[in-house]
Design a protein around this motif. Sequence first.
Motif, PDB file in Angstrom:
ATOM      1  N   ASP A  42       0.829  -1.206   0.000  1.00  0.00           N
ATOM      2  CA  ASP A  42       0.000   0.000   0.000  1.00  0.00           C
ATOM      3  C   ASP A  42       0.868   1.262   0.000  1.00  0.00           C
ATOM      4  O   ASP A  42       0.545   2.246  -0.675  1.00  0.00           O
ATOM      5  CB  ASP A  42      -0.919  -0.002   1.225  1.00  0.00           C
ATOM      6  N   SER A  91      -4.553   2.266 -15.087  1.00  0.00           N
ATOM      7  CA  SER A  91      -5.712   2.841 -14.382  1.00  0.00           C
ATOM      8  C   SER A  91      -6.018   4.249 -14.896  1.00  0.00           C
ATOM      9  O   SER A  91      -7.185   4.635 -14.988  1.00  0.00           O
ATOM     10  CB  SER A  91      -5.452   2.870 -12.870  1.00  0.00           C
ATOM     11  N   ASP A 147      -6.325  -1.804 -13.322  1.00  0.00           N
ATOM     12  CA  ASP A 147      -5.512  -1.290 -12.226  1.00  0.00           C
ATOM     13  C   ASP A 147      -4.813  -2.467 -11.546  1.00  0.00           C
ATOM     14  O   ASP A 147      -4.902  -3.605 -12.007  1.00  0.00           O
ATOM     15  CB  ASP A 147      -6.337  -0.462 -11.240  1.00  0.00           C
ATOM     16  N   ALA A 194      -5.424  -4.080  -8.887  1.00  0.00           N
ATOM     17  CA  ALA A 194      -6.325  -5.149  -8.430  1.00  0.00           C
ATOM     18  C   ALA A 194      -6.682  -6.073  -9.585  1.00  0.00           C
ATOM     19  O   ALA A 194      -6.728  -7.299  -9.424  1.00  0.00           O
ATOM     20  CB  ALA A 194      -7.592  -4.547  -7.817  1.00  0.00           C
ATOM     21  N   ASP A 195      -6.922  -5.496 -10.767  1.00  0.00           N
ATOM     22  CA  ASP A 195      -7.226  -6.313 -11.943  1.00  0.00           C
ATOM     23  C   ASP A 195      -6.036  -7.210 -12.299  1.00  0.00           C
ATOM     24  O   ASP A 195      -6.206  -8.386 -12.630  1.00  0.00           O
ATOM     25  CB  ASP A 195      -7.563  -5.427 -13.145  1.00  0.00           C
ATOM     26  N   THR A 254      -3.656  -8.265 -10.280  1.00  0.00           N
ATOM     27  CA  THR A 254      -3.482  -9.288  -9.248  1.00  0.00           C
ATOM     28  C   THR A 254      -4.553 -10.364  -9.322  1.00  0.00           C
ATOM     29  O   THR A 254      -4.263 -11.564  -9.246  1.00  0.00           O
ATOM     30  CB  THR A 254      -3.493  -8.631  -7.852  1.00  0.00           C
ATOM     31  N   ASN A 255      -5.802  -9.944  -9.489  1.00  0.00           N
ATOM     32  CA  ASN A 255      -6.888 -10.926  -9.589  1.00  0.00           C
ATOM     33  C   ASN A 255      -6.760 -11.786 -10.834  1.00  0.00           C
ATOM     34  O   ASN A 255      -7.123 -12.970 -10.825  1.00  0.00           O
ATOM     35  CB  ASN A 255      -8.249 -10.221  -9.569  1.00  0.00           C
ATOM     36  N   CYS A 270      -4.261 -14.442 -10.055  1.00  0.00           N
ATOM     37  CA  CYS A 270      -4.843 -15.358  -9.059  1.00  0.00           C
ATOM     38  C   CYS A 270      -5.823 -16.325  -9.732  1.00  0.00           C
ATOM     39  O   CYS A 270      -5.792 -17.533  -9.475  1.00  0.00           O
ATOM     40  CB  CYS A 270      -5.559 -14.572  -7.966  1.00  0.00           C
TER      41      CYS A 270
END
Length: 257
Positions: free
Chosen positions: A12, A78, A84, A86-87, A89-90, A93
């Motif tokens: 973060d 982003s 971004d 999160a996209d 990383t997901n 995953c």
Amino acid sequence: MNSRQDQLKAIDRLLSIMDELREKCPWDKKQTMESLRHLTIEEVYELGDAILEKDSDEIKKELGDILLHIVFYAKIGSEQMKFDIADVTNSICDKLIERHPHIYGDVKVANEEEVKQNWEKLKLKEGKKSVLEGVPVSLPSLVKASRIQEKVAGVGFDWEEPQQVFEKLKEELEELQHEVDVADKDKMEAEFGDVLFSMINYARFLNINPETALERTNKKFIKRFQYLEGKAHERNTPLRNMSLAEMDIFWEEAKTL
């Protein structure tokens, strides 16, 4: 080692710093994915060097540089309203879960080789027409050859024994020598490529990474040659003025160090 909470706080913190740099720093504001591309490639090679040197501090620093680049690309994505962090990383995953049905599903595997085979089968099910689609066009040729061979082996196109690969290598060497004898430059180049491809394949059967092996030899040669240069400097004799016999004495010394 840091707790999971501390690890997440560190990520973060990096994301917040990137937000601030893109807003306030003239250099960071100017960067695009295209301008970062060659820098990212350099960072990956620097990480590779640190790994070969087994330098933990340098590995940590280089991983940080690469992580920065990942965050940088995600930030640009982003801003363009495309994706971004999160996209990103997901996405990985989801891929890991889908590609590991022996962990997250009911598929049974006996060993690492079956995991690799399932991986390639799953990629074909995802819509890829060829198992070789996943090999980047811009990979260095040696690395590309290794990846090609791994990919096709994953779907069963492979030799059965190392000795078969070695016999193929000897066959390719004979064909190269024939073209050398007739002095056909174009065919010499083609056969030389076949020899290299066979060598890389043989390395795979010996569980040797050919790129790592070659880089170890590069580093070894550099150290020995620099030792030779140092000895020449001590004698105030330019290398070009030394005989090969004199050079060989210091080369053999370097090999014992």
